[in-house]
Design a protein around this motif. Structure first.
Motif, PDB file in Angstrom:
ATOM      1  N   TYR A   1      80.472  46.308  80.651  1.00 12.26           N
ATOM      2  CA  TYR A   1      81.371  45.309  80.076  1.00 12.26           C
ATOM      3  C   TYR A   1      80.604  44.208  79.346  1.00 12.26           C
ATOM      4  O   TYR A   1      80.975  43.808  78.254  1.00 12.26           O
ATOM      5  CB  TYR A   1      82.256  44.674  81.154  1.00 12.26           C
ATOM      6  CG  TYR A   1      83.183  45.638  81.842  1.00 12.26           C
ATOM      7  CD1 TYR A   1      84.053  46.439  81.107  1.00 12.26           C
ATOM      8  CD2 TYR A   1      83.197  45.742  83.217  1.00 12.26           C
ATOM      9  CE1 TYR A   1      84.921  47.310  81.744  1.00 12.26           C
ATOM     10  CE2 TYR A   1      84.060  46.620  83.863  1.00 12.26           C
ATOM     11  CZ  TYR A   1      84.921  47.402  83.115  1.00 12.26           C
ATOM     12  OH  TYR A   1      85.768  48.264  83.735  1.00 12.26           O
ATOM     13  N   ARG A   2      79.551  43.708  79.961  1.00 10.14           N
ATOM     14  CA  ARG A   2      78.804  42.619  79.334  1.00 10.14           C
ATOM     15  C   ARG A   2      78.193  43.079  78.012  1.00 10.14           C
ATOM     16  O   ARG A   2      78.281  42.365  77.008  1.00 10.14           O
ATOM     17  CB  ARG A   2      77.718  42.112  80.271  1.00 10.14           C
ATOM     18  CG  ARG A   2      76.889  41.004  79.646  1.00 10.14           C
ATOM     19  CD  ARG A   2      75.813  40.511  80.569  1.00 10.14           C
ATOM     20  NE  ARG A   2      74.982  39.526  79.911  1.00 10.14           N
ATOM     21  CZ  ARG A   2      73.933  38.978  80.485  1.00 10.14           C
ATOM     22  NH1 ARG A   2      73.609  39.298  81.729  1.00 10.14           N
ATOM     23  NH2 ARG A   2      73.205  38.099  79.821  1.00 10.14           N
ATOM     24  N   ASP A   3      77.565  44.246  78.015  1.00 14.50           N
ATOM     25  CA  ASP A   3      76.963  44.763  76.781  1.00 14.50           C
ATOM     26  C   ASP A   3      78.010  44.916  75.686  1.00 14.50           C
ATOM     27  O   ASP A   3      77.770  44.560  74.530  1.00 14.50           O
ATOM     28  CB  ASP A   3      76.275  46.113  77.026  1.00 14.50           C
ATOM     29  CG  ASP A   3      75.041  45.985  77.908  1.00 14.50           C
ATOM     30  OD1 ASP A   3      74.461  44.882  77.969  1.00 14.50           O
ATOM     31  OD2 ASP A   3      74.665  46.991  78.530  1.00 14.50           O
ATOM     32  N   ARG A   4      79.166  45.453  76.058  1.00 16.12           N
ATOM     33  CA  ARG A   4      80.236  45.629  75.085  1.00 16.12           C
ATOM     34  C   ARG A   4      80.734  44.288  74.553  1.00 16.12           C
ATOM     35  O   ARG A   4      80.986  44.136  73.353  1.00 16.12           O
ATOM     36  CB  ARG A   4      81.385  46.423  75.701  1.00 16.12           C
ATOM     37  CG  ARG A   4      81.014  47.887  75.920  1.00 16.12           C
ATOM     38  CD  ARG A   4      82.029  48.665  76.710  1.00 16.12           C
ATOM     39  NE  ARG A   4      83.400  48.446  76.285  1.00 16.12           N
ATOM     40  CZ  ARG A   4      84.446  48.643  77.060  1.00 16.12           C
ATOM     41  NH1 ARG A   4      84.298  49.062  78.299  1.00 16.12           N
ATOM     42  NH2 ARG A   4      85.663  48.444  76.610  1.00 16.12           N
ATOM     43  N   ALA A   5      80.885  43.309  75.443  1.00 18.83           N
ATOM     44  CA  ALA A   5      81.361  41.986  75.030  1.00 18.83           C
ATOM     45  C   ALA A   5      80.352  41.315  74.104  1.00 18.83           C
ATOM     46  O   ALA A   5      80.727  40.748  73.070  1.00 18.83           O
ATOM     47  CB  ALA A   5      81.623  41.116  76.255  1.00 18.83           C
ATOM     48  N   GLU A   6      79.075  41.398  74.448  1.00 13.56           N
ATOM     49  CA  GLU A   6      78.052  40.765  73.613  1.00 13.56           C
ATOM     50  C   GLU A   6      77.913  41.470  72.268  1.00 13.56           C
ATOM     51  O   GLU A   6      77.707  40.813  71.238  1.00 13.56           O
ATOM     52  CB  GLU A   6      76.723  40.719  74.360  1.00 13.56           C
ATOM     53  CG  GLU A   6      76.754  39.716  75.504  1.00 13.56           C
ATOM     54  CD  GLU A   6      75.523  39.726  76.385  1.00 13.56           C
ATOM     55  OE1 GLU A   6      74.749  40.714  76.346  1.00 13.56           O
ATOM     56  OE2 GLU A   6      75.326  38.741  77.125  1.00 13.56           O
ATOM     57  N   ALA A   7      78.049  42.790  72.252  1.00 13.89           N
ATOM     58  CA  ALA A   7      77.979  43.530  70.981  1.00 13.89           C
ATOM     59  C   ALA A   7      79.173  43.187  70.088  1.00 13.89           C
ATOM     60  O   ALA A   7      79.022  42.987  68.874  1.00 13.89           O
ATOM     61  CB  ALA A   7      77.931  45.038  71.250  1.00 13.89           C
ATOM     62  N   ALA A   8      80.353  43.094  70.677  1.00 20.86           N
ATOM     63  CA  ALA A   8      81.550  42.740  69.903  1.00 20.86           C
ATOM     64  C   ALA A   8      81.439  41.314  69.376  1.00 20.86           C
ATOM     65  O   ALA A   8      81.808  41.042  68.225  1.00 20.86           O
ATOM     66  CB  ALA A   8      82.805  42.902  70.771  1.00 20.86           C
ATOM     67  N   LEU A   9      80.904  40.413  70.181  1.00 17.64           N
ATOM     68  CA  LEU A   9      80.710  39.032  69.732  1.00 17.64           C
ATOM     69  C   LEU A   9      79.733  38.995  68.557  1.00 17.64           C
ATOM     70  O   LEU A   9      79.973  38.305  67.562  1.00 17.64           O
ATOM     71  CB  LEU A   9      80.199  38.157  70.879  1.00 17.64           C
ATOM     72  CG  LEU A   9      79.909  36.697  70.523  1.00 17.64           C
ATOM     73  CD1 LEU A   9      81.167  35.997  70.024  1.00 17.64           C
ATOM     74  CD2 LEU A   9      79.327  35.967  71.719  1.00 17.64           C
ATOM     75  N   ALA A  10      78.657  39.743  68.645  1.00 21.72           N
ATOM     76  CA  ALA A  10      77.676  39.787  67.553  1.00 21.72           C
ATOM     77  C   ALA A  10      78.321  40.293  66.264  1.00 21.72           C
ATOM     78  O   ALA A  10      78.044  39.776  65.174  1.00 21.72           O
ATOM     79  CB  ALA A  10      76.491  40.667  67.946  1.00 21.72           C
ATOM     80  N   GLU A  11      79.196  41.283  66.378  1.00 26.73           N
ATOM     81  CA  GLU A  11      79.895  41.803  65.191  1.00 26.73           C
ATOM     82  C   GLU A  11      80.811  40.742  64.577  1.00 26.73           C
ATOM     83  O   GLU A  11      80.865  40.592  63.355  1.00 26.73           O
ATOM     84  CB  GLU A  11      80.714  43.047  65.546  1.00 26.73           C
ATOM     85  CG  GLU A  11      79.895  44.297  65.715  1.00 26.73           C
ATOM     86  CD  GLU A  11      79.196  44.710  64.419  1.00 26.73           C
ATOM     87  OE1 GLU A  11      79.818  44.663  63.342  1.00 26.73           O
ATOM     88  OE2 GLU A  11      78.015  45.064  64.500  1.00 26.73           O
ATOM     89  N   LEU A  12      81.531  40.024  65.423  1.00 31.86           N
ATOM     90  CA  LEU A  12      82.414  38.968  64.919  1.00 31.86           C
ATOM     91  C   LEU A  12      81.606  37.864  64.241  1.00 31.86           C
ATOM     92  O   LEU A  12      82.014  37.332  63.203  1.00 31.86           O
ATOM     93  CB  LEU A  12      83.266  38.391  66.052  1.00 31.86           C
ATOM     94  CG  LEU A  12      84.362  39.315  66.578  1.00 31.86           C
ATOM     95  CD1 LEU A  12      84.988  38.740  67.850  1.00 31.86           C
ATOM     96  CD2 LEU A  12      85.429  39.545  65.529  1.00 31.86           C
ATOM     97  N   ILE A  13      80.478  37.533  64.806  1.00 31.04           N
ATOM     98  CA  ILE A  13      79.617  36.509  64.199  1.00 31.04           C
ATOM     99  C   ILE A  13      79.116  36.993  62.842  1.00 31.04           C
ATOM    100  O   ILE A  13      79.150  36.257  61.858  1.00 31.04           O
ATOM    101  CB  ILE A  13      78.449  36.159  65.141  1.00 31.04           C
ATOM    102  CG1 ILE A  13      78.971  35.422  66.371  1.00 31.04           C
ATOM    103  CG2 ILE A  13      77.390  35.331  64.399  1.00 31.04           C
ATOM    104  CD1 ILE A  13      77.944  35.255  67.481  1.00 31.04           C
ATOM    105  N   ARG A  14      78.649  38.252  62.796  1.00 28.32           N
ATOM    106  CA  ARG A  14      78.150  38.822  61.531  1.00 28.32           C
ATOM    107  C   ARG A  14      79.216  38.864  60.449  1.00 28.32           C
ATOM    108  O   ARG A  14      78.923  38.733  59.268  1.00 28.32           O
ATOM    109  CB  ARG A  14      77.586  40.222  61.759  1.00 28.32           C
ATOM    110  CG  ARG A  14      76.129  40.238  62.106  1.00 28.32           C
ATOM    111  CD  ARG A  14      75.534  41.635  62.016  1.00 28.32           C
ATOM    112  NE  ARG A  14      76.043  42.551  63.016  1.00 28.32           N
ATOM    113  CZ  ARG A  14      75.602  42.626  64.263  1.00 28.32           C
ATOM    114  NH1 ARG A  14      74.666  41.819  64.682  1.00 28.32           N
ATOM    115  NH2 ARG A  14      76.109  43.487  65.107  1.00 28.32           N
ATOM    116  N   ALA A  15      80.467  39.048  60.859  1.00 23.45           N
ATOM    117  CA  ALA A  15      81.564  39.116  59.881  1.00 23.45           C
ATOM    118  C   ALA A  15      81.735  37.785  59.154  1.00 23.45           C
ATOM    119  O   ALA A  15      82.272  37.747  58.044  1.00 23.45           O
ATOM    120  CB  ALA A  15      82.865  39.525  60.563  1.00 23.45           C
TER     121      ALA A  15
END
Length: 116
Positions: A31-45
């Motif tokens: 869960y943590r890895d998925r949450a941090e990866a999704a956050l990184a994608e939103l930031i990159r957007a």
């Protein structure tokens, strides 16, 4: 509230965030890895986003994660100044009872927008 009490409150808050982050990365959970990866994608957007947007980006079965994991991921990113608040909104999630939440954007995006 005194300065010492406020410092203690922040210390306890950060301990709780650390515990939720550790639990979200247990051997049988990602869960943590998925949450941090999704956050990184939103930031990159480079666009503003909310906790609801992050939850949606994480995907299915995230509701099984510790309810403190998502705020801990966001809180940690905010305390590290990776993301900054740009406002507030009322949550669309029924379980949040229209609570007030923040709108976020990656700090680099905000810094770049202010120099344009």
């Amino acid at each position: 509230m005194t300065v010492e009490q406020l410092a203690l409150d922040y210390t306890e808050r950060h301990k709780g965030q650390a515990a939720a982050l550790a639990a979200g990365k247990a051997a049988h959970r990602d869960y943590r890895d998925r949450a941090e990866a999704a956050l990184a994608e939103l930031i990159r957007a480079g666009r503003e986003f909310t906790a609801d947007d992050l939850r949606e980006a994480i995907g299915e079965d995230f509701d099984q994660a510790d309810p403190n994991l998502l705020p801990s991921v966001i809180g940690t990113a905010a305390s590290q100044r990776t993301i900054v608040s740009t406002g507030e909104y009322r949550s669309r999630r029924r379980s949040r009872h229209a609570s007030r939440n923040r709108v976020w954007v990656g700090r680099m995006c905000r810094d770049q927008a202010s120099t344009d």
